[in-house]
Design a protein around this motif. Structure first.
Motif, short mmCIF file in Angstrom:
data_model
loop_
_atom_site.label_atom_id
_atom_site.label_comp_id
_atom_site.label_asym_id
_atom_site.label_seq_id
_atom_site.Cartn_x
_atom_site.Cartn_y
_atom_site.Cartn_z
N ARG A 94 7.61 3.61 -5.62
CA ARG A 94 6.17 3.46 -5.38
C ARG A 94 5.76 4.12 -4.07
O ARG A 94 4.73 4.81 -3.99
CB ARG A 94 5.81 1.97 -5.37
CG ARG A 94 4.30 1.68 -5.25
CD ARG A 94 3.55 2.15 -6.48
NE ARG A 94 2.12 2.07 -6.32
CZ ARG A 94 1.37 1.01 -6.65
NH1 ARG A 94 1.94 -0.06 -7.14
NH2 ARG A 94 0.07 1.05 -6.51
N VAL A 95 6.55 3.91 -3.03
CA VAL A 95 6.21 4.47 -1.72
C VAL A 95 6.28 6.00 -1.75
O VAL A 95 5.37 6.69 -1.29
CB VAL A 95 7.15 3.92 -0.64
CG1 VAL A 95 6.95 4.67 0.68
CG2 VAL A 95 6.89 2.44 -0.43
N LEU A 96 7.36 6.54 -2.31
CA LEU A 96 7.51 7.99 -2.33
C LEU A 96 6.47 8.65 -3.23
O LEU A 96 5.88 9.67 -2.87
CB LEU A 96 8.92 8.37 -2.79
CG LEU A 96 10.06 8.00 -1.82
CD1 LEU A 96 11.41 8.25 -2.47
CD2 LEU A 96 9.94 8.79 -0.52
N ALA A 97 6.23 8.06 -4.40
CA ALA A 97 5.28 8.65 -5.34
C ALA A 97 3.85 8.61 -4.83
O ALA A 97 3.06 9.53 -5.08
CB ALA A 97 5.37 7.95 -6.68
N ASP A 98 3.49 7.55 -4.08
CA ASP A 98 2.11 7.39 -3.62
C ASP A 98 1.85 7.97 -2.24
O ASP A 98 0.71 8.32 -1.93
CB ASP A 98 1.74 5.90 -3.60
CG ASP A 98 1.48 5.35 -4.98
OD1 ASP A 98 2.03 5.91 -5.94
OD2 ASP A 98 0.74 4.36 -5.11
N ALA A 218 0.02 1.05 6.17
CA ALA A 218 -0.53 0.94 4.81
C ALA A 218 0.56 1.20 3.78
O ALA A 218 0.64 0.50 2.76
CB ALA A 218 -1.69 1.92 4.63
N ALA A 219 1.40 2.19 4.03
CA ALA A 219 2.50 2.48 3.10
C ALA A 219 3.51 1.35 3.08
O ALA A 219 4.05 1.00 2.03
CB ALA A 219 3.17 3.80 3.50
N LEU A 220 3.78 0.77 4.24
CA LEU A 220 4.72 -0.35 4.33
C LEU A 220 4.18 -1.57 3.59
O LEU A 220 4.92 -2.29 2.91
CB LEU A 220 4.99 -0.69 5.79
CG LEU A 220 5.96 -1.85 6.07
CD1 LEU A 220 7.33 -1.58 5.45
CD2 LEU A 220 6.09 -2.07 7.58
N GLU A 221 2.88 -1.82 3.72
CA GLU A 221 2.27 -2.94 2.99
C GLU A 221 2.41 -2.74 1.47
O GLU A 221 2.68 -3.69 0.74
CB GLU A 221 0.81 -3.08 3.38
CG GLU A 221 0.61 -3.61 4.79
CD GLU A 221 -0.85 -3.59 5.21
OE1 GLU A 221 -1.17 -4.23 6.24
OE2 GLU A 221 -1.68 -2.94 4.53
#
Length: 371
Positions: A94-98, A218-221
């Motif tokens: 999710r993190v890498l794709a977004d 934001a990405a960590l959340e």
């Protein structure tokens, strides 16, 4: 509105359930715990089932499925309290794709999909407790290159991972980076956790890193919310099996010549366990459905879900031990391992009190009643 699972989702559930029942029995799990809490061959089996590719976009070799499909899979893995952290694959995906640049996506997402690469989120620091905005890790930029100095704790299978997603301070704000396991200046120290899974301390000293996102908070959340939704689904599966084990025991154990399941007081306690399971299931569905919402609504929803899950996990685990008596805490009996898993899950990604505070802090004037 149709709240039923699709035929494909039912088939997915059945396939994972069959693998858990036939390929991940209690004795195999005990052997994995004795061997260190992580088995790469099991991870490869999950990859062969297509589970590591489940949420990876089709453009990068994945199946391109969503949060509800991941929830279905994790419920079934929770039934077998599978140690290998598939949820981390969903978090990293999710993190890498977004959030990651195209080049980084192309480098890592196909490897996650195939099961070749274990990419783990390494966000926990000793002083942070469960707060995501508390981060002492430091990042330094020199041209287009970055280096990180940090110590991260309780990283799932951290000494077996191929890369880490790491938050660190840079230019007065938290940014998010990817660090490869073979990077210079990176060391790990692995250990078993209370539920038998594997974790590690990850130490970085001027380790080279690739930037995922400048707005790292934001990405960590997003990463943590994905982890919370995953833990909720896994917890529902674990609670369901705990209730099943408890009901079987009540029907088999006899006192005064009759099964103790006939005692009204014990039946009421088993009914309370079932009620807590269903409350948790509803909030797990809620959590997964809210993963597509905007940041504020998503964060609020995931904390609400974790509050209910935390209460249910602790209640079901403790009632199971009480209804079993002494056997409920013996290492040879499966129920004790479910109890340890439920207890540890309650504290994973923020315990109940932490998320109760988050819910309170985000409460609007209507408290959601008339919204």
């Amino acid at each position: 509105m149709d709240f039923n699972f699709s035929e494909d989702q039912q088939q997915l559930r059945d396939a994972v359930r069959r693998w858990v029942d036939k390929g991940y029995g209690f004795e195999r799990r005990r052997a994995i715990v004795a061997g260190g809490g992580f088995d790469r061959s099991v991870w490869n089996e999950l990859a062969e089932l297509g589970l590591t590719a489940l949420t990876v976009p089709e453009a990068h070799g994945g199946l391109g499925l969503g949060a509800v499909d991941a929830m279905v899979v994790l419920e079934e893995l929770g039934r077998g309290i599978v140690l290998e952290p598939l949820a981390q694959a969903f978090v990293a995906t999710r993190v890498l794709a977004d959030c990651a640049p195209e080049a980084l996506q192309g480098q890592w997402l196909p490897r996650i999909a195939s099961g070749e690469a274990l990419v783990m989120l390494a966000q926990q620091e000793r002083k942070a407790r469960y707060r995501l905005d508390v981060c002492e890790a430091k990042a330094t930029q020199a041209g287009e290159k970055y280096t990180l100095t940090a110590t991260k704790s309780i990283v799932p299978a951290g000494d077996k991972a191929d890369a880490f997603i790491v938050p660190a301070q840079m230019d007065g704000q938290i940014a998010l980076f990817l660090v490869e396991a073979g990077a210079s200046g990176l060391t790990t120290q692995g250990y078993l956790t209370q539920d038998g899974s594997r974790a590690a301390e990850v130490m970085l000293k001027d380790a080279p890193a690739a930037l995922i996102a400048q707005d790292g908070l934001a990405a960590l959340e997003l990463a943590v919310d994905t982890g919370i939704a995953s833990a909720c689904a896994y917890g529902v599966g674990a609670m369901e099996q705990t209730l099943h084990l408890t009901a079987d025991y009540l029907n088999q154990r006899k006192q005064f010549g009759v099964a103790i399941a006939s005692f009204q007081a014990l039946r009421h306690r088993a009914a309370d366990m079932k009620m807590q399971l269903e409350l948790a299931r509803s909030m797990s569905y809620y959590a997964s459905l809210k993963m597509g919402e905007q940041r504020e609504e998503r964060r609020r929803a995931l904390s609400r879900a974790k509050v209910q899950l935390g209460q249910s996990l602790r209640f079901v685990g403790q009632q199971s031990v009480q209804l079993h008596g002494g056997i409920g805490v013996t290492d040879e009996y499966a129920g004790s391992h479910y109890f340890k898993t439920l207890t540890q899950l309650e504290m994973t990604w923020g315990d109940t009190l932490h998320h109760l505070g988050e819910v309170s802090a985000r409460m609007q004037d209507t408290a959601g009643v008339f919204a």
